[in-house]
Write a protein that holds these residues in place. Structure first.
Motif, PDB file in Angstrom:
ATOM      1  N   ASP A 114       0.827  -1.203   0.000  1.00  7.27           N
ATOM      2  CA  ASP A 114       0.000   0.000   0.000  1.00  7.27           C
ATOM      3  C   ASP A 114       0.864   1.257   0.000  1.00  7.27           C
ATOM      4  O   ASP A 114       0.569   2.232  -0.703  1.00  7.27           O
ATOM      5  CB  ASP A 114      -0.916  -0.020   1.224  1.00  7.27           C
ATOM      6  CG  ASP A 114      -2.063   0.955   1.102  1.00  7.27           C
ATOM      7  OD1 ASP A 114      -2.566   1.141  -0.022  1.00  7.27           O
ATOM      8  OD2 ASP A 114      -2.469   1.534   2.125  1.00  7.27           O
TER       9      ASP A 114
ATOM     10  N   SER B  85       2.397   1.631  -3.524  1.00  6.01           N
ATOM     11  CA  SER B  85       1.366   2.013  -4.479  1.00  6.01           C
ATOM     12  C   SER B  85       0.969   3.472  -4.329  1.00  6.01           C
ATOM     13  O   SER B  85       0.900   4.223  -5.312  1.00  6.01           O
ATOM     14  CB  SER B  85       0.139   1.109  -4.300  1.00  6.01           C
ATOM     15  OG  SER B  85      -0.923   1.533  -5.130  1.00  6.01           O
ATOM     16  N   ASN B  86       0.700   3.897  -3.098  1.00  9.71           N
ATOM     17  CA  ASN B  86       0.290   5.281  -2.869  1.00  9.71           C
ATOM     18  C   ASN B  86       1.414   6.263  -3.175  1.00  9.71           C
ATOM     19  O   ASN B  86       1.155   7.369  -3.652  1.00  9.71           O
ATOM     20  CB  ASN B  86      -0.168   5.452  -1.418  1.00  9.71           C
ATOM     21  CG  ASN B  86      -1.503   4.792  -1.157  1.00  9.71           C
ATOM     22  OD1 ASN B  86      -2.376   4.780  -2.025  1.00  9.71           O
ATOM     23  ND2 ASN B  86      -1.675   4.230   0.020  1.00  9.71           N
TER      24      ASN B  86
ATOM     25  N   THR C 197       1.548   6.600  -7.040  1.00  5.73           N
ATOM     26  CA  THR C 197       0.392   7.355  -7.534  1.00  5.73           C
ATOM     27  C   THR C 197       0.509   8.832  -7.178  1.00  5.73           C
ATOM     28  O   THR C 197       0.227   9.715  -8.004  1.00  5.73           O
ATOM     29  CB  THR C 197      -0.907   6.780  -6.951  1.00  5.73           C
ATOM     30  OG1 THR C 197      -0.986   5.386  -7.235  1.00  5.73           O
ATOM     31  CG2 THR C 197      -2.121   7.465  -7.555  1.00  5.73           C
TER      32      THR C 197
ATOM     33  N   TYR D 286      -1.848   4.336 -13.155  1.00  2.00           N
ATOM     34  CA  TYR D 286      -2.774   4.177 -12.032  1.00  2.00           C
ATOM     35  C   TYR D 286      -3.463   2.812 -12.077  1.00  2.00           C
ATOM     36  O   TYR D 286      -3.627   2.151 -11.042  1.00  2.00           O
ATOM     37  CB  TYR D 286      -3.814   5.290 -12.060  1.00  2.00           C
ATOM     38  CG  TYR D 286      -4.836   5.185 -10.956  1.00  2.00           C
ATOM     39  CD1 TYR D 286      -4.535   5.594  -9.662  1.00  2.00           C
ATOM     40  CD2 TYR D 286      -6.104   4.666 -11.208  1.00  2.00           C
ATOM     41  CE1 TYR D 286      -5.464   5.487  -8.644  1.00  2.00           C
ATOM     42  CE2 TYR D 286      -7.039   4.547 -10.195  1.00  2.00           C
ATOM     43  CZ  TYR D 286      -6.717   4.970  -8.921  1.00  2.00           C
ATOM     44  OH  TYR D 286      -7.644   4.853  -7.922  1.00  2.00           O
TER      45      TYR D 286
ATOM     46  N   TRP E   5      -0.951   0.113 -10.874  1.00  3.36           N
ATOM     47  CA  TRP E   5      -0.768   0.093  -9.427  1.00  3.36           C
ATOM     48  C   TRP E   5      -2.037  -0.331  -8.703  1.00  3.36           C
ATOM     49  O   TRP E   5      -1.977  -0.911  -7.613  1.00  3.36           O
ATOM     50  CB  TRP E   5      -0.286   1.463  -8.935  1.00  3.36           C
ATOM     51  CG  TRP E   5       1.160   1.669  -9.200  1.00  3.36           C
ATOM     52  CD1 TRP E   5       1.727   2.501 -10.124  1.00  3.36           C
ATOM     53  CD2 TRP E   5       2.249   0.982  -8.573  1.00  3.36           C
ATOM     54  NE1 TRP E   5       3.092   2.375 -10.100  1.00  3.36           N
ATOM     55  CE2 TRP E   5       3.441   1.456  -9.165  1.00  3.36           C
ATOM     56  CE3 TRP E   5       2.328   0.015  -7.582  1.00  3.36           C
ATOM     57  CZ2 TRP E   5       4.691   0.997  -8.774  1.00  3.36           C
ATOM     58  CZ3 TRP E   5       3.579  -0.445  -7.193  1.00  3.36           C
ATOM     59  CH2 TRP E   5       4.738   0.048  -7.785  1.00  3.36           C
ATOM     60  N   ASN E   6      -3.198  -0.049  -9.298  1.00 10.13           N
ATOM     61  CA  ASN E   6      -4.446  -0.506  -8.707  1.00 10.13           C
ATOM     62  C   ASN E   6      -4.523  -2.030  -8.725  1.00 10.13           C
ATOM     63  O   ASN E   6      -4.997  -2.658  -7.763  1.00 10.13           O
ATOM     64  CB  ASN E   6      -5.630   0.093  -9.458  1.00 10.13           C
ATOM     65  CG  ASN E   6      -6.950  -0.224  -8.793  1.00 10.13           C
ATOM     66  OD1 ASN E   6      -7.117  -0.052  -7.598  1.00 10.13           O
ATOM     67  ND2 ASN E   6      -7.896  -0.708  -9.578  1.00 10.13           N
TER      68      ASN E   6
ATOM     69  N   HIS F 162      -2.125  -3.230  -6.037  1.00 10.58           N
ATOM     70  CA  HIS F 162      -2.715  -2.953  -4.730  1.00 10.58           C
ATOM     71  C   HIS F 162      -3.813  -3.962  -4.401  1.00 10.58           C
ATOM     72  O   HIS F 162      -3.854  -4.533  -3.300  1.00 10.58           O
ATOM     73  CB  HIS F 162      -3.271  -1.529  -4.745  1.00 10.58           C
ATOM     74  CG  HIS F 162      -3.907  -1.100  -3.463  1.00 10.58           C
ATOM     75  ND1 HIS F 162      -5.232  -1.321  -3.188  1.00 10.58           N
ATOM     76  CD2 HIS F 162      -3.408  -0.441  -2.387  1.00 10.58           C
ATOM     77  CE1 HIS F 162      -5.524  -0.827  -2.000  1.00 10.58           C
ATOM     78  NE2 HIS F 162      -4.435  -0.300  -1.487  1.00 10.58           N
TER      79      HIS F 162
END
Length: 271
Positions: free
Chosen positions: A177, A180-181, A184, A206, A209-210, A213
């Protein structure tokens, strides 16, 4: 949604339902009520966001607002679940737990303040604030979980298998997480003034990575479901502690060790 996104969505929703059923079937709410609430909110949040998407559309303002609200609820519930894990393992040791909850509070205040300052002058302030605070909470969660495991190992405290598995799943998801964040957020801040030109690139990144995630979340829930596949053993008795007078005699020596450890850390930081 694409076929891949639909597969990930239904896989996530299915595991959330299975996890929630197992949590209540094993009566985990008697031992870990906050983790039980977290598992319940996962199902409720998925149903709620799906209803909003169906009513207002995937890219509407209402859907965006609902997404951030549900994400905030998830983050708060996960934080309480992690604090509960720490308290469950350290509650019999009042001195260690007293130090731990104060550290948890300071970490929460620090990362909330850092997220506000980090997003203050950014163009997409709300999105960047959300990503930043979620990233910082993830970092603090990893630090807390790893610290708890180190403390338990150092003091010879044996974790129950279920709590240890939940902690490992939480730690794994929080690490992914955070990455990923961070990626982004960097995309939003780097190309905020070139949104129209870089929009396809940002959306592809995005989406990637989604997927990462969501896949990490599926792995974490699979770990928890595997740990709950069998009935839970009876809870262990709390350890027998020494009389308070003994701790009064030992506390100066412990404080000296902690002070020496602190001086060594300061020396390392200054070098």
């Amino acid at each position: 949604m694409s076929h891949r996104e639909l597969l990930l969505y239904w896989s996530t929703a299915g595991l959330q339902v299975i996890l929630c059923v197992l949590v209540y079937a094993r009566k985990l709410h008697r031992r870990l009520p906050f983790f039980t609430a977290f598992a319940t909110l996962l199902v409720a949040g998925t149903l709620g966001i799906q209803f909003v998407y169906h009513q207002f559309g995937f890219r509407s303002l209402a859907s965006l607002s609902a997404y951030w609200i549900i994400t905030g609820v998830y983050v708060i519930a996960r934080g309480f679940a992690i604090a509960e894990l720490c308290r469950h393992e350290l509650r019999a040791y009042r001195g260690i737990w007293g130090l731990a909850w104060r550290a948890l509070t300071l970490l929460a205040i620090f990362f909330l303040g850092h997220a506000v300052l980090d997003a203050w002058d950014q163009p997409n302030r709300i999105a960047i604030y959300g990503l930043t605070i979620e990233r910082d909470v993830g970092i603090s969660s990893v630090v807390i979980l790893v610290t708890m495991l180190i403390i338990c190992n150092y003091y010879g405290l044996r974790l129950e298998p279920l709590q240890e598995t939940i902690a490992i799943g939480m730690c794994f998801f929080c690490v992914v997480d955070v990455v990923s964040n961070t990626m982004t957020r960097n995309l939003l801040t780097s190309y905020a003034f070139f949104w129209s030109e870089k929009r396809p690139l940002i959306e592809r990144a995005y989406d990637l990575w989604n997927v990462i995630h969501t896949s990490a979340f599926i792995i974490s829930m699979s770990i928890w479901c595997f740990a709950l596949r069998k009935p839970l053993p009876a809870p262990e008795r709390e350890p027998v502690l020494l009389p308070p007078e003994v701790y009064g005699e030992l506390s100066p020596a412990v404080n000296l060790r902690l002070r020496a450890f602190n001086d060594r850390l300061l020396g390392l930081l200054r070098s």
